[in-house]
Enzyme design. Structure first.
Site, PDB file in Angstrom:
ATOM      1  N   PRO A 165       0.833  -1.208   0.000  1.00 59.72           N
ATOM      2  CA  PRO A 165       0.000   0.000   0.000  1.00 59.72           C
ATOM      3  C   PRO A 165       0.870   1.261   0.000  1.00 59.72           C
ATOM      4  O   PRO A 165       2.098   1.178  -0.040  1.00 59.72           O
ATOM      5  CB  PRO A 165      -0.754  -0.132   1.336  1.00 59.72           C
ATOM      6  N   TRP A 166       0.221   2.419   0.102  1.00 61.28           N
ATOM      7  CA  TRP A 166       0.939   3.685  -0.043  1.00 61.28           C
ATOM      8  C   TRP A 166       1.377   4.300   1.276  1.00 61.28           C
ATOM      9  O   TRP A 166       2.032   5.333   1.285  1.00 61.28           O
ATOM     10  CB  TRP A 166       0.057   4.702  -0.791  1.00 61.28           C
ATOM     11  N   LYS A 190       4.941  -5.072  -6.441  1.00 63.89           N
ATOM     12  CA  LYS A 190       3.961  -4.161  -7.059  1.00 63.89           C
ATOM     13  C   LYS A 190       3.648  -3.081  -6.015  1.00 63.89           C
ATOM     14  O   LYS A 190       2.907  -3.310  -5.065  1.00 63.89           O
ATOM     15  CB  LYS A 190       2.727  -4.965  -7.456  1.00 63.89           C
ATOM     16  N   ALA A 192       2.132   0.656  -4.608  1.00 67.24           N
ATOM     17  CA  ALA A 192       0.857   1.349  -4.835  1.00 67.24           C
ATOM     18  C   ALA A 192       1.026   2.387  -5.948  1.00 67.24           C
ATOM     19  O   ALA A 192       2.117   2.923  -6.152  1.00 67.24           O
ATOM     20  CB  ALA A 192       0.397   2.012  -3.544  1.00 67.24           C
ATOM     21  N   SER A 244      -5.830  -3.209   2.105  1.00 67.74           N
ATOM     22  CA  SER A 244      -7.171  -3.233   2.695  1.00 67.74           C
ATOM     23  C   SER A 244      -7.725  -4.660   2.738  1.00 67.74           C
ATOM     24  O   SER A 244      -7.376  -5.499   1.903  1.00 67.74           O
ATOM     25  CB  SER A 244      -8.096  -2.345   1.862  1.00 67.74           C
ATOM     26  N   GLU A 246     -10.602  -5.633   1.852  1.00 71.14           N
ATOM     27  CA  GLU A 246     -11.410  -5.917   0.654  1.00 71.14           C
ATOM     28  C   GLU A 246     -10.519  -6.446  -0.476  1.00 71.14           C
ATOM     29  O   GLU A 246     -10.822  -7.458  -1.098  1.00 71.14           O
ATOM     30  CB  GLU A 246     -12.123  -4.632   0.183  1.00 71.14           C
ATOM     31  N   GLU A 265      -1.542  -8.860   5.302  1.00 73.34           N
ATOM     32  CA  GLU A 265      -1.385  -7.885   6.389  1.00 73.34           C
ATOM     33  C   GLU A 265      -2.377  -6.771   6.067  1.00 73.34           C
ATOM     34  O   GLU A 265      -2.159  -5.988   5.141  1.00 73.34           O
ATOM     35  CB  GLU A 265       0.046  -7.313   6.402  1.00 73.34           C
ATOM     36  N   CYS A 299      -1.996   1.408   9.860  1.00 74.80           N
ATOM     37  CA  CYS A 299      -2.940   0.293  10.029  1.00 74.80           C
ATOM     38  C   CYS A 299      -3.145  -0.092  11.487  1.00 74.80           C
ATOM     39  O   CYS A 299      -4.232  -0.462  11.902  1.00 74.80           O
ATOM     40  CB  CYS A 299      -2.451  -0.915   9.236  1.00 74.80           C
ATOM     41  N   GLN A 346      -8.463  10.050  -0.445  1.00 78.50           N
ATOM     42  CA  GLN A 346      -8.299   9.715   0.969  1.00 78.50           C
ATOM     43  C   GLN A 346      -8.843  10.855   1.846  1.00 78.50           C
ATOM     44  O   GLN A 346      -9.439  10.610   2.889  1.00 78.50           O
ATOM     45  CB  GLN A 346      -6.819   9.444   1.272  1.00 78.50           C
ATOM     46  N   GLU A 398     -12.649   1.281   9.495  1.00 82.61           N
ATOM     47  CA  GLU A 398     -11.322   1.898   9.442  1.00 82.61           C
ATOM     48  C   GLU A 398     -11.391   3.192   8.631  1.00 82.61           C
ATOM     49  O   GLU A 398     -11.741   3.165   7.457  1.00 82.61           O
ATOM     50  CB  GLU A 398     -10.318   0.936   8.794  1.00 82.61           C
TER      51      GLU A 398
END
Ligand code: NAD
Length: 496
Positions: A165-166, A190, A192, A244, A246, A265, A299, A346, A398
């Protein structure tokens, strides 16, 4: 880019940024997208464009996995000492470029520059930790079995996939790939969409210091295409996803179809349970520090604060005072304590949760809404304290911003029950001077990580991971995670 003139970039950063558009990096060289489609990257602190990355296609991602599997043959054949020496060289090089990488990270992730420097150092320490740990791994462990000569042989898997993630782009790369590489695997990263530049810088640096081509590969692009292609690739031997819940579910499904082992994670909705025997002001200051750290885009943050009713009023007053002193500003301004959130989406998410929460029964007792920083058009938000019913959307989901939901409790059992009443299970903290109670409450938390009189505690050797909606098979930073990057073969010879 045209950053306001008060922010001076290092010449190396200017030179790096002027070298865009940024292709992926595979097999020791730039790996552009054949479509020519680009994704723009912005400085969240000023909304100025800082570069473009290539949007790689699923077929191009598959090509990168093949390159990583080819490179695996030679990388795995090196002795542990040889491999370790190369990785230590990379760790040294990253450390020597700390200021450069941190500035790139501050610019693309909106991270306060000093914190970004800490993240880069953490990458370095993590790589050194796993190199040392791998030196002690027995790749042949004898089994004491009557009538047989038997042992377990450990070997690396091959090409391992990583999707990040970022919020902690560079640090999470270090946490993820260090054990994999030290064990002898090759990696395809890979990053973000918003924060791919530090990964590209790392891959180029790896080439410069002699990491063999194809050992560290970076594929840039969109999650739905490049990320999905990586997680669905049957030639990936292990997959690690941070992000996330999802998207984690989608990645796990894709890996499941190929029976590729996957670590997840994921997100969190952490609690802090504060008893009435603490130094109230000191704890309030620490939790304010936690919720404003990286603008709450953490997180494992404590975003639900359960405070004993005897100290509640004093606690809230101190939080308000402490929050009012947090200086919001550009990540490269050394006086800033809290930067922007990563992108306009965001910011809309953070503000949207505040609005929906208040529309459905929550009250805002401090702050909230958008923030402005003179002369800058960044994605700034004010920190907020909400209170109200615990089934409120802002108390349950969250938010990933500097927003805490506060409530009172009276008994230990109540505090524990409130902390555990969530779909998430990443990290909670208990605050008390009674060590026996602290241990009891910490163990009663249904989370991967329970902290006592502190929040956001990370140490090499202590596994960090989540349960429930917060993760699966995690436990980064520990010896266990290193062993995940070896597969086992039991070898048996019956003795006549
Ligand atoms: P995200 O899930 O939207 O994206 C994470 C990564 O997944 C990105 O690289 C994205 O491009 C990629 N992706 C998106 N769709 C994909 C798909 N269909 N298939 C494969 N990959 C895809 O998360 P985010 O918004 O970047 O990050 C925030 C989330 O990450 C929060 O929930 C946060 O709590 C979590 N997080 C968890 C940890 C941890 O260690 N538990 C650490 C940092 C962040």
């Amino acid at each position: 880019m045209s950053l306001p003139s008060q922010f001076k970039l290092l010449p190396e950063v200017v030179q790096f940024l002027s070298g865009g558009p940024f292709a992926g990096f595979v097999g020791g060289k730039d790996y552009p997208s054949s479509s020519g489609v680009l994704i723009a990257t912005f400085d969240p602190g000023s909304s100025e464009k800082i570069g473009d990355i290539h949007d790689l296609s699923p077929a191009e991602v598959a090509g990168a996995v093949d390159v990583a599997n080819q490179a695996f043959v030679q990388w795995a054949a090196l002795s542990q000492k040889e491999r370790g020496a190369i990785l230590l060289k990379l760790a040294d090089a990253v450390e020597s470029r700390k200021a450069i990488i941190a500035q790139i990270e501050a610019l693309e992730a909106g991270k306060i520059e000093a914190q970004a420097q800490g993240d880069v150092q953490n990458f370095v320490d993590t790589m050194r930790y796993f190199v040392k740990l791998a030196e002690g791994v027995h790749t042949r462990t004898k089994l004491d079995v009557p009538g047989h000569e038997a042992w377990v042989h450990k070997a690396p898997w091959g090409a391992c996939g990583f999707i990040f993630p970022w919020n902690f782009p560079f640090l999470l790369i270090g946490w993820g790939i260090s054990p994999a590489l030290a064990a002898g695997n090759t990696v395809v990263i890979k990053p973000a969409e918003d924060t791919s530049l530090s990964a590209i810088y790392l891959a180029r640096l790896a080439k410069e210091v002699g990491v063999p081509d194809g050992v560290i590969n970076v594929v840039t692009g969109r999650g739905q295409t490049a990320g999905a292609a990586l997680s669905a690739n049957p030639r990936i031997k292990r997959m690690s996803f941070t992000g996330s819940p999802e998207v984690g579910q989608m990645v796990a499904e894709a890996c499941g179809r190929n029976l590729v082992p996957v670590k997840l994670e994921l997100g969190g909705k952490g609690a802090a349970v504060v008893f009435d025997d603490v130094d109230v002001n000191a704890v309030a200051d620490k939790l304010v520090g936690a919720i404003t750290f990286h603008t709450g885009q953490v997180c494992c943050d404590a975003t639900r604060w359960f405070v004993h009713s005897k100290i509640y009023d004093q606690f809230i007053e101190r939080c308000k005072e402490s929050l009012s002193q947090v200086k919001i500003g550009h990540p490269l301004d050394p006086t800033s304590q809290m930067g922007p959130v990563v992108n306009p989406r965001q910011r809309a998410r953070v503000l949207g949760y505040q609005e929906r929460g208040q529309a459905t029964g929550a009250q805002c007792i401090y702050g909230g809404g958008a923030a402005t920083v003179p002369g800058l058009n960044g994605n700034y938000v004010k920190p907020a304290l909400l209170t109200g019913p615990l089934d409120n959307v802002a108390a349950r989901e969250e938010i990933f911003g500097p927003v805490a939901y506060v409530a009172k409790f009276d008994t230990e059992a109540q505090g524990i029950a409130m902390a555990n009443d969530t779909d998430y299970g990443l990290a909670n903290s208990v605050w008390t001077n009674d060590n026996a109670r602290a241990a009891r409450v910490a163990e009663a938390m249904v989370v991967g990580n329970s902290w006592i009189n502190a929040h956001n505690v990370f140490a090499h050797g202590v596994p960090y991971g989540g349960v429930k909606k917060s993760g699966l098979g995690g436990g980064v930073l520990s010896p266990d995670v290193l062993m995940d990057y070896y597969r086992s073969t039991s070898v048996v010879r019956p003795i006549q």
